[in-house]
Design an enzyme around this catalytic site. Structure first.
Site, mmCIF file in Angstrom:
data_model
loop_
_atom_site.group_PDB
_atom_site.id
_atom_site.type_symbol
_atom_site.label_atom_id
_atom_site.label_comp_id
_atom_site.label_asym_id
_atom_site.label_seq_id
_atom_site.Cartn_x
_atom_site.Cartn_y
_atom_site.Cartn_z
ATOM 1 N N LEU A 3 22.900 -14.113 30.652
ATOM 2 C CA LEU A 3 23.611 -15.304 31.107
ATOM 3 C C LEU A 3 25.105 -15.167 30.779
ATOM 4 O O LEU A 3 25.487 -15.157 29.616
ATOM 5 C CB LEU A 3 23.010 -16.515 30.396
ATOM 6 C CG LEU A 3 23.291 -17.882 30.937
ATOM 7 C CD1 LEU A 3 22.759 -18.031 32.360
ATOM 8 C CD2 LEU A 3 22.635 -18.917 30.035
ATOM 9 N N VAL A 4 25.904 -15.015 31.822
ATOM 10 C CA VAL A 4 27.353 -14.856 31.635
ATOM 11 C C VAL A 4 27.980 -16.241 31.752
ATOM 12 O O VAL A 4 27.647 -17.000 32.658
ATOM 13 C CB VAL A 4 27.953 -13.944 32.728
ATOM 14 C CG1 VAL A 4 29.422 -13.650 32.439
ATOM 15 C CG2 VAL A 4 27.160 -12.647 32.853
ATOM 16 N N GLY A 34 33.933 -15.766 40.647
ATOM 17 C CA GLY A 34 33.018 -15.487 39.535
ATOM 18 C C GLY A 34 33.076 -14.066 38.991
ATOM 19 O O GLY A 34 34.155 -13.470 38.853
ATOM 20 N N ASN A 67 27.296 -6.985 44.442
ATOM 21 C CA ASN A 67 27.340 -8.099 43.480
ATOM 22 C C ASN A 67 27.043 -9.454 44.121
ATOM 23 O O ASN A 67 26.555 -10.369 43.460
ATOM 24 C CB ASN A 67 28.744 -8.107 42.834
ATOM 25 C CG ASN A 67 29.064 -9.407 42.134
ATOM 26 O OD1 ASN A 67 28.665 -9.638 40.998
ATOM 27 N ND2 ASN A 67 29.798 -10.291 42.810
ATOM 28 N N TYR A 125 14.881 -16.568 42.993
ATOM 29 C CA TYR A 125 15.974 -15.759 42.433
ATOM 30 C C TYR A 125 15.437 -14.553 41.648
ATOM 31 O O TYR A 125 15.875 -13.424 41.859
ATOM 32 C CB TYR A 125 16.846 -16.639 41.531
ATOM 33 C CG TYR A 125 18.014 -15.916 40.909
ATOM 34 C CD1 TYR A 125 19.156 -15.646 41.650
ATOM 35 C CD2 TYR A 125 17.975 -15.487 39.578
ATOM 36 C CE1 TYR A 125 20.234 -14.972 41.082
ATOM 37 C CE2 TYR A 125 19.045 -14.825 39.006
ATOM 38 C CZ TYR A 125 20.174 -14.572 39.762
ATOM 39 O OH TYR A 125 21.230 -13.904 39.200
ATOM 40 N N SER A 152 19.557 -8.833 37.379
ATOM 41 C CA SER A 152 19.632 -9.943 36.415
ATOM 42 C C SER A 152 18.561 -9.748 35.344
ATOM 43 O O SER A 152 17.436 -9.327 35.646
ATOM 44 C CB SER A 152 19.384 -11.274 37.133
ATOM 45 O OG SER A 152 19.169 -12.301 36.179
ATOM 46 N N ASP A 172 33.418 -10.958 51.086
ATOM 47 C CA ASP A 172 32.888 -12.263 50.667
ATOM 48 C C ASP A 172 32.928 -13.231 51.841
ATOM 49 O O ASP A 172 33.674 -13.023 52.800
ATOM 50 C CB ASP A 172 33.728 -12.805 49.479
ATOM 51 C CG ASP A 172 32.930 -13.747 48.591
ATOM 52 O OD1 ASP A 172 32.339 -14.709 49.111
ATOM 53 O OD2 ASP A 172 32.891 -13.506 47.374
ATOM 54 N N VAL A 220 27.163 -10.513 53.716
ATOM 55 C CA VAL A 220 26.425 -9.299 53.370
ATOM 56 C C VAL A 220 24.946 -9.344 53.777
ATOM 57 O O VAL A 220 24.265 -8.314 53.714
ATOM 58 C CB VAL A 220 26.536 -8.979 51.855
ATOM 59 C CG1 VAL A 220 27.958 -8.600 51.479
ATOM 60 C CG2 VAL A 220 26.024 -10.130 51.000
HETATM 61 N N1 LIG Z 1 26.461 -15.701 36.129
HETATM 62 C C1 LIG Z 1 25.426 -15.193 35.453
HETATM 63 O O1 LIG Z 1 25.102 -15.589 34.332
HETATM 64 C C2 LIG Z 1 24.633 -14.063 36.047
HETATM 65 C C3 LIG Z 1 23.624 -13.490 35.273
HETATM 66 C C4 LIG Z 1 22.901 -12.426 35.782
HETATM 67 C C5 LIG Z 1 23.206 -11.944 37.039
HETATM 68 N N2 LIG Z 1 24.192 -12.526 37.775
HETATM 69 C C6 LIG Z 1 24.489 -11.948 39.070
HETATM 70 O O2 LIG Z 1 25.844 -11.537 39.075
HETATM 71 C C7 LIG Z 1 26.379 -11.659 40.390
HETATM 72 C C8 LIG Z 1 27.575 -12.575 40.402
HETATM 73 O O3 LIG Z 1 27.209 -13.834 39.864
HETATM 74 P P1 LIG Z 1 28.229 -15.062 39.753
HETATM 75 O O4 LIG Z 1 27.873 -15.814 38.539
HETATM 76 O O5 LIG Z 1 29.628 -14.591 39.921
HETATM 77 O O6 LIG Z 1 27.740 -15.903 41.043
HETATM 78 P P2 LIG Z 1 28.550 -16.862 42.006
HETATM 79 O O7 LIG Z 1 27.531 -17.641 42.735
HETATM 80 O O8 LIG Z 1 29.587 -17.597 41.217
HETATM 81 O O9 LIG Z 1 29.346 -15.863 42.986
HETATM 82 C C9 LIG Z 1 28.697 -15.096 43.947
HETATM 83 C C10 LIG Z 1 29.725 -14.586 44.949
HETATM 84 O O10 LIG Z 1 28.995 -14.064 46.082
HETATM 85 C C11 LIG Z 1 29.565 -14.623 47.275
HETATM 86 N N3 LIG Z 1 28.553 -14.687 48.338
HETATM 87 C C12 LIG Z 1 27.503 -15.546 48.441
HETATM 88 N N4 LIG Z 1 26.830 -15.329 49.590
HETATM 89 C C13 LIG Z 1 27.469 -14.297 50.220
HETATM 90 C C14 LIG Z 1 27.249 -13.628 51.446
HETATM 91 N N5 LIG Z 1 26.249 -13.955 52.259
HETATM 92 N N6 LIG Z 1 28.099 -12.626 51.795
HETATM 93 C C15 LIG Z 1 29.143 -12.292 50.986
HETATM 94 N N7 LIG Z 1 29.395 -12.895 49.811
HETATM 95 C C16 LIG Z 1 28.566 -13.892 49.427
HETATM 96 C C17 LIG Z 1 30.040 -16.002 46.859
HETATM 97 O O11 LIG Z 1 30.979 -16.538 47.792
HETATM 98 C C18 LIG Z 1 30.637 -15.706 45.489
HETATM 99 O O12 LIG Z 1 31.981 -15.255 45.599
HETATM 100 C C19 LIG Z 1 25.224 -12.173 41.258
HETATM 101 O O13 LIG Z 1 24.529 -11.064 41.818
HETATM 102 C C20 LIG Z 1 24.347 -12.885 40.253
HETATM 103 O O14 LIG Z 1 23.022 -12.997 40.710
HETATM 104 C C21 LIG Z 1 24.907 -13.581 37.310
#
Ligand SMILES: NC(=O)c1ccc[n+]([C@@H]2O[C@H](COP(=O)([O-])OP(=O)(O)OC[C@H]3O[C@@H](n4cnc5c(N)ncnc54)[C@H](O)[C@@H]3O)[C@@H](O)[C@H]2O)c1
Length: 253
Positions: free
Chosen positions: A191-192, A26, A90, A159, A146, A46, A64
């Protein structure tokens, strides 16, 4: 006439050692690739392996939310690179949240797990890298929050609470470590459009979100990466404790 060199301090410098948590998939994978393309030595942490291994990026396994995982991770990065210049917190449970639902239907187990992965991890990470950054007299921490915090997005209470706490933690720790040469900032993405958001939200919701923006289009991971790079760079040294909302202009701070 001799051209002066452009001031590149607003981007991460080649050789900067950056740890990106959740960098296998992601947004984190996109951030890692962007920083590596700028010459940073990127180490991701990760619980899963990356889908596409990139030769320039070191991928380590770490949970983490776990204290001992952080000790092992920091030791491994210091052994390999001798320093840690920046930490991008992240990793989060986002895709794994499943369907949005009322706060009355969230279980205590889900609440605790989301807070452990999304919030405790950020505190543990900052605590783990602090000795190295303090000894260096320099460090950058970027915590991914977020814009759901600012928007009061419903059906997502665990969340949004976890990310609100990340913003609060960013401010407190920024005050504690500024004198050590360390800055701590948060980035709050809108929202990405990733696989995770497409799984959690239907197409109509995504289109409506894009339409609400001052810049009315879908947000891509590429909209975030240069902002994170700036906050990891030398040039952002007088910016700390802040939360930068990157959402195309929906919420204003
Ligand atoms: N996608 C969106 O629209 C959006 C919007 C605002 C904020 N965010 C934030 O951006 C960041 C990335 O989001 P994303 O869309 O890529 O999410 P995602 O769920 O696709 O990816 C999250 C990553 O974190 C890893 N992860 C989960 N639990 C873990 C742990 N215990 N230890 C280590 N790694 C762990 C997962 O394996 C994954 O690679 C997050 O903090 C999310 O909250 C995302």
């Amino acid at each position: 006439m001799q051209m002066s060199q452009p001031d590149m301090r607003g981007s991460v410098a080649p050789g900067t050692v950056v740890v990106v948590t959740g960098g296998a998939r992601g947004i984190g994978a996109g951030l890692s690739r962007y920083l590596a393309a700028q010459g940073a030595a990127v180490v991701t942490a990760d619980v899963v392996e990356p889908d596409d291994a990139d030769g320039g990026i070191t991928h380590l396994r770490a949970d983490v939310s776990d204290e001992s995982s952080w000790q092992e991770l920091v030791a491994a990065v210091l052994e390999r690179h001798g320093r840690i210049d920046a930490l991008v917190n992240n990793a989060a449970i986002y895709q794994g949240l499943g369907t949005k639902r009322p706060f009355t239907e969230i279980t205590v187990e889900e609440w605790d797990r989301v807070l452990a992965v999304n919030t405790r991890s950020v505190w543990l990470g900052m605590r783990a890298v602090h000795p190295a950054m303090k000894a260096q007299g320099r460090g950058r921490v970027v915590n991914i929050a977020s814009s759901t915090v600012h928007m009061g997005v419903p059906w997502f209470a665990h969340y949004t609470a976890s990310k609100g706490a990340v913003i609060a933690l960013t401010r407190s720790v920024a005050r504690e470590v500024g004198a050590d040469g360390i800055t701590v900032n948060a980035v709050a993405p809108g929202l990405v459009e990733t696989d995770a958001t497409r799984a959690l939200n239907d197409a109509d919701y995504l289109a409506a979100s894009a339409g609400r923006r001052a810049v009315p289009r879908a947000m891509e991971p590429g909209d975030l990466a240069p902002v994170v790079s700036f906050l990891c760079s030398e040039g952002s040294g007088f910016v700390t404790g802040q939360t930068l909302i990157v959402d195309g202009g929906v919420a204003f701070s």
